[in-house]
Write an enzyme that holds these catalytic residues in place. Structure first.
Site, short mmCIF file in Angstrom:
data_model
loop_
_atom_site.label_atom_id
_atom_site.label_comp_id
_atom_site.label_asym_id
_atom_site.label_seq_id
_atom_site.Cartn_x
_atom_site.Cartn_y
_atom_site.Cartn_z
N PRO A 89 9.95 9.23 -36.67
CA PRO A 89 9.76 10.56 -37.27
C PRO A 89 10.65 10.79 -38.48
O PRO A 89 10.40 11.71 -39.25
CB PRO A 89 10.10 11.52 -36.13
CG PRO A 89 10.92 10.73 -35.17
CD PRO A 89 10.45 9.32 -35.29
N GLU A 116 15.22 7.79 -26.66
CA GLU A 116 15.83 8.67 -27.66
C GLU A 116 15.77 8.10 -29.07
O GLU A 116 15.81 8.83 -30.04
CB GLU A 116 17.29 8.95 -27.26
CG GLU A 116 18.01 9.96 -28.14
CD GLU A 116 17.38 11.35 -28.05
OE1 GLU A 116 17.56 12.12 -29.01
OE2 GLU A 116 16.73 11.66 -27.05
N ARG A 154 -9.79 -0.42 -42.00
CA ARG A 154 -11.06 0.01 -42.59
C ARG A 154 -11.11 -0.22 -44.10
O ARG A 154 -12.17 -0.18 -44.71
CB ARG A 154 -11.34 1.47 -42.25
CG ARG A 154 -10.40 2.47 -42.89
CD ARG A 154 -10.57 3.87 -42.33
NE ARG A 154 -11.92 4.35 -42.50
CZ ARG A 154 -12.39 4.92 -43.61
NH1 ARG A 154 -11.58 5.04 -44.66
NH2 ARG A 154 -13.62 5.36 -43.69
N ASP A 169 -13.50 8.59 -49.97
CA ASP A 169 -12.88 9.35 -48.88
C ASP A 169 -11.87 10.35 -49.44
O ASP A 169 -11.30 10.17 -50.52
CB ASP A 169 -12.12 8.40 -47.94
CG ASP A 169 -13.05 7.67 -47.00
OD1 ASP A 169 -14.22 8.09 -46.87
OD2 ASP A 169 -12.61 6.68 -46.39
#
Length: 243
Positions: A89, A116, A154, A169
């Site tokens: 993160p 953690e 993809r 896209d």
């Protein structure tokens, strides 16, 4: 391309890797997808992969030994230098541009964490990239690795039916994708814009570009801040502001 995913839960990937586009990409030989349980590389007699952090604190940290050894194992027969990507993160936010960058590589290794966090030596001395899906925390890195794998694979040659399938896209052009319609022309009184059935390809392309600009302006104006707009695009956007 070869993609190895280091995870404590390899069974989570079976459905994702064996269906739809990812299954087809493997059948066509465009990509080789592997999951590696790095617990198998633990030298601890109980096969532990985590330990308490020095200095105290809540939670457990993934130890460096199993992950270093697992990465070294999957790299043994690899000629090219892999991109070793930590799901984190704190990492750079994953974007379409990053997917396009990674799609040019020959070998990717995703490391999925739990607990953690990671021993800092994994970040400093092993990985080449730290990536995050967004500003939120997941239970582990598996879901993020699945998303990134799908986004990258993809883009590989011959994986999708037509090259245009991903070139238009959302985010590939820096704009959100234009509205699209299929048959019937009239569905419950809701009709397809006449320009799309006109057969005038020049007008269709013009309409699509204007609609992409409008959709981006109304939904993701932040994308326009980083786009070098042409004079024609600036004029079109000014008309939106007056509406």
């Amino acid at each position: 391309m070869k993609i190895d995913v280091l995870t404590l839960f390899p069974e989570m990937f079976s459905g994702v890797f064996n269906d739809s586009i990812l299954k087809r990409a493997q059948e066509r030989g465009a990509v080789q997808l592997n999951t590696v349980n790095f617990r198998d590389f633990s030298t601890n007699k109980h096969k532990k992969v985590d330990d308490y952090p020095y200095g105290g604190g809540a939670g457990m940290l993934l130890a460096p030994q199993p992950i270093f050894d697992a990465v070294e194992s999957v790299c043994q027969n690899t000629m090219s230098k892999p991109r070793i990507i930590l799901m984190c993160p704190q990492g750079e936010r994953f974007t379409q541009a990053k997917a396009e960058e990674l799609a040019k590589e020959e070998h990717l290794i995703f490391i999925c964490g739990h607990y953690e966090g990671f021993d800092e030596r994994i970040r400093e001395h092993l990985v080449t990239d730290e990536l995050s899906l967004g500003d939120y925390v997941l239970t582990g890195g598996e879901l993020a690795a699945m998303v990134m794998t799908d986004a990258v694979v993809r883009l590989l040659p011959d994986v999708l039916g037509k090259q245009e399938s991903h070139e238009n896209d959302s985010f590939s052009t820096g704009l959100l994708e234009f509205p699209q319609y299929t048959r019937p022309v009239d569905f419950r009184g809701m009709t397809v814009p006449s320009v799309l059935t006109s057969g005038n390809h020049k007008e269709i392309e013009k309409w699509r570009h204007e609609q992409s600009l409008y959709r981006t302006y109304t939904r993701r104006p932040d994308l326009l801040e980083n786009r070098e707009l042409t004079e024609a695009e600036k004029t079109i956007i000014e008309t939106f502001k007056k509406e």
